[in-house]
Design an enzyme around this catalytic site. Sequence first.
Site, PDB file in Angstrom:
ATOM      1  N   GLY A 197       4.770  -5.531   1.153  1.00  9.35           N
ATOM      2  CA  GLY A 197       4.672  -6.702   0.087  1.00  9.35           C
ATOM      3  C   GLY A 197       3.773  -7.904   0.551  1.00  9.35           C
ATOM      4  CB  SER A 198       3.423 -10.690  -1.325  1.00 12.47           C
ATOM      5  OG  SER A 198       4.669 -11.229  -0.943  1.00 12.47           O
ATOM      6  CB  VAL A 228       8.196 -11.427   0.594  1.00 11.75           C
ATOM      7  CG1 VAL A 228       9.462 -10.863   0.869  1.00 11.75           C
ATOM      8  CG2 VAL A 228       8.334 -11.894  -1.121  1.00 11.75           C
ATOM      9  N   GLY A 229       6.751 -11.582   3.969  1.00 11.77           N
ATOM     10  CA  GLY A 229       6.395 -11.049   5.062  1.00 11.77           C
ATOM     11  C   GLY A 229       7.365 -11.916   5.996  1.00 11.77           C
ATOM     12  CD  GLU A 238       1.878  -1.106   6.834  1.00 12.53           C
ATOM     13  OE1 GLU A 238       0.757  -1.624   6.659  1.00 12.53           O
ATOM     14  OE2 GLU A 238       1.922  -0.062   7.927  1.00 12.53           O
ATOM     15  CB  CYS A 278      -2.343  -3.495  -0.160  1.00 14.90           C
ATOM     16  SG  CYS A 278      -2.544  -2.112   0.336  1.00 14.90           S
TER      17      CYS A 278
HETATM   18  P1  NAD Z   1       6.806  -8.513  -2.779  1.00 16.40           P
HETATM   19  O1  NAD Z   1       6.142  -9.331  -1.285  1.00 16.40           O
HETATM   20  O2  NAD Z   1       7.265  -9.786  -3.862  1.00 16.40           O
HETATM   21  O3  NAD Z   1       7.570  -7.366  -2.934  1.00 16.40           O
HETATM   22  C1  NAD Z   1       8.469  -6.552  -2.175  1.00 16.40           C
HETATM   23  C2  NAD Z   1       9.435  -6.403  -1.871  1.00 16.40           C
HETATM   24  O4  NAD Z   1      10.279  -7.488  -1.105  1.00 16.40           O
HETATM   25  C3  NAD Z   1      10.370  -5.705  -3.090  1.00 16.40           C
HETATM   26  O5  NAD Z   1      11.241  -5.083  -2.688  1.00 16.40           O
HETATM   27  C4  NAD Z   1      10.780  -7.120  -3.650  1.00 16.40           C
HETATM   28  O6  NAD Z   1      12.187  -6.794  -4.263  1.00 16.40           O
HETATM   29  C5  NAD Z   1      11.684  -7.573  -2.396  1.00 16.40           C
HETATM   30  N1  NAD Z   1      11.422  -8.808  -1.971  1.00 16.40           N
HETATM   31  C6  NAD Z   1      10.745 -10.151  -3.210  1.00 16.40           C
HETATM   32  N2  NAD Z   1      10.868 -11.482  -2.375  1.00 16.40           N
HETATM   33  C7  NAD Z   1      12.244 -11.254  -1.414  1.00 16.40           C
HETATM   34  C8  NAD Z   1      12.701 -12.339  -0.443  1.00 16.40           C
HETATM   35  N3  NAD Z   1      12.811 -13.651  -0.944  1.00 16.40           N
HETATM   36  N4  NAD Z   1      13.590 -11.655   0.436  1.00 16.40           N
HETATM   37  C9  NAD Z   1      13.408 -10.344   1.031  1.00 16.40           C
HETATM   38  N5  NAD Z   1      13.494  -9.234  -0.108  1.00 16.40           N
HETATM   39  C10 NAD Z   1      12.179  -9.673  -1.331  1.00 16.40           C
HETATM   40  O7  NAD Z   1       5.982  -7.619  -2.811  1.00 16.40           O
HETATM   41  P2  NAD Z   1       5.238  -7.073  -4.403  1.00 16.40           P
HETATM   42  O8  NAD Z   1       4.269  -7.522  -5.743  1.00 16.40           O
HETATM   43  O9  NAD Z   1       6.255  -6.156  -4.877  1.00 16.40           O
HETATM   44  O10 NAD Z   1       3.920  -6.175  -3.563  1.00 16.40           O
HETATM   45  C11 NAD Z   1       2.610  -6.491  -4.455  1.00 16.40           C
HETATM   46  C12 NAD Z   1       1.821  -6.816  -2.864  1.00 16.40           C
HETATM   47  O11 NAD Z   1       2.053  -6.118  -1.663  1.00 16.40           O
HETATM   48  C13 NAD Z   1       1.092  -7.505  -2.525  1.00 16.40           C
HETATM   49  O12 NAD Z   1       0.560  -8.593  -1.687  1.00 16.40           O
HETATM   50  C14 NAD Z   1       0.864  -6.521  -1.713  1.00 16.40           C
HETATM   51  O13 NAD Z   1      -1.173  -6.614  -1.216  1.00 16.40           O
HETATM   52  C15 NAD Z   1       1.191  -5.761  -0.858  1.00 16.40           C
HETATM   53  N6  NAD Z   1       0.869  -4.332  -0.292  1.00 16.40           N
HETATM   54  C16 NAD Z   1       1.103  -3.785   0.659  1.00 16.40           C
HETATM   55  C17 NAD Z   1       0.187  -3.106   1.016  1.00 16.40           C
HETATM   56  C18 NAD Z   1       0.330  -2.527   2.676  1.00 16.40           C
HETATM   57  O14 NAD Z   1       0.408  -1.481   3.544  1.00 16.40           O
HETATM   58  N7  NAD Z   1      -0.675  -3.554   3.796  1.00 16.40           N
HETATM   59  C19 NAD Z   1       0.122  -1.750   0.215  1.00 16.40           C
HETATM   60  C20 NAD Z   1       1.409  -2.486  -0.732  1.00 16.40           C
HETATM   61  C21 NAD Z   1       1.306  -3.693  -1.182  1.00 16.40           C
END
Ligand code: NAD
Length: 467
Positions: free
Chosen positions: A186-187, A190-191, A208, A242
């Site tokens: 994810g982002s 949030v990471g 990731e 991503c």
């Molecule tokens: P996100 O970080 O908003 O959400 C990812 C997951 O985290 C979701 O399941 C969401 O419900 C959960 N989440 C959201 N807020 C949270 C919190 N405060 N605490 C705990 N969990 C939480 O990301 P997104 O919008 O779903 O995806 C897009 C992002 O993911 C982009 O930044 C993209 O670059 C990245 N991404 C990275 C890869 C990679 O392999 N490196 C692949 C795909 C997407």
Amino acid sequence: MLEQIFMHQKAFALQLRKESLEVRLEHLDTLEQIISQNQQAFCEALAKDFSKPEAESLLTEIYPLIHEIQFAKKNLKKWMKPQKTSTPLLMKGAKCAIQQEPRGVCLLISPWNYPLLLTFGPLISAVAAGNTVVIKPSEFTSHVSSLMAKLLKEKFKDEHIAVVLGGHETSTELLKFPFDHIFFTGSTHVGRIVMAAAAKNLSSVTLELGGKSPTIVDNTADLELAADKILWGKFINAGQTCVAPDYLFVQNTVHHRFIKILKAKLDATYGKSAEERKSSKDFARIINTHHTKRLKGLLEEALAHNAGFIYGGEVDVADRYVAPTLIENVDVHMGLMKEEIFGPILPIQTFKDMSEVVHFINERPKPLTLYMYSHSDMHIEQIAKETSSGALSINDSVIYMANPYLPFGGVGESGMGASHGYHGFKEFSHGKAIFKQSWTGKFLKMVYPPYNQKKIDLLKSAIRFKV
Ligand code: NAD
């Protein structure tokens, strides 16, 4: 309910670690059946969630998963076998090996942009490595997430693989449990939250994450080929990838020629007029209104600061449509050059000398991928040596990810750890050192207390001994 799932998985994980290669292979077969027998249903769910074209679903979600499972099945025996290591002369006789053991109970949090691939991909590695898994897929792709939950529930008990549906509050609750490993995609924002939560339980993490992936085109590049690759990597999934090229750096001597090529290729792919492009069935929609408005805001901000469209620029919030867009003169302080764009907008910058590009990249967080189109060995070597990124892809786009022998993952703000093939298997395993002493070990007693000058002299000569 979450506690019950966690406790059941904890008990079952102990059972699972005793299971044989054959049992793990059966689990992988079941995962393969789920994907291959439900291809149509997954494509339909992806279309419902964000109008993802069927060809893109097959190419970027279904096919890589089948490949990942088959690769894991083919290699699992080798991966599970303890790897013998050498032993230094002073320990001669001892037998040493590294045994990959399951981490135990794993949490997998996945995003919406490749909702099937980025859930089942790490799941395959986790299952191959003999773990139990709690999955929290994205709330934004409700059709795909509920389909995955239904199909996995039909084939696996909750004590082995459980899908928990919900938003970030559900993730927050899950992150309180002492998982053995957390695999988050994810982002970057949030990471950080995930890593902080993991620290409380000292759970290991794979992150990731996202970020901006720069793309360089120099004056030795095959411009036609570079344009094809860049446009494909940028505009599949409507830029919500991503590893999509985030912005371009084009050498000034080929800049005008390259833009002409990009425009002609976009016309040929999505249509010559704005109306044709909008009605193209080959171009996905933005995941939701929030993200469409975010992209609209980024464009408006850049335009207000002298940027100009070279191509596209149309936005229809109600239809969650952002046209394939090329934009130039974007101020580096604007959102488009500061945030991950994650949409079909490609800012184009020019450069004179490669050292400007190196300086620009090194001043910013380390990218997930750096793309370079060039036939200059000198330029390629300069970028490879002087910059840091999760991956460097030369003369091709996102396709490098399809090689299961390469690790896929970021560095610094773009993530930590890796997935795919053996790298994914290792991520969900602990490499346990195994040391089996032989009879020669009894000589070590010579340096145990009580100490005396003889023992000190012996230690001094051992230190001088070259390994
Ligand atoms: P996100 O970080 O908003 O959400 C990812 C997951 O985290 C979701 O399941 C969401 O419900 C959960 N989440 C959201 N807020 C949270 C919190 N405060 N605490 C705990 N969990 C939480 O990301 P997104 O919008 O779903 O995806 C897009 C992002 O993911 C982009 O930044 C993209 O670059 C990245 N991404 C990275 C890869 C990679 O392999 N490196 C692949 C795909 C997407």
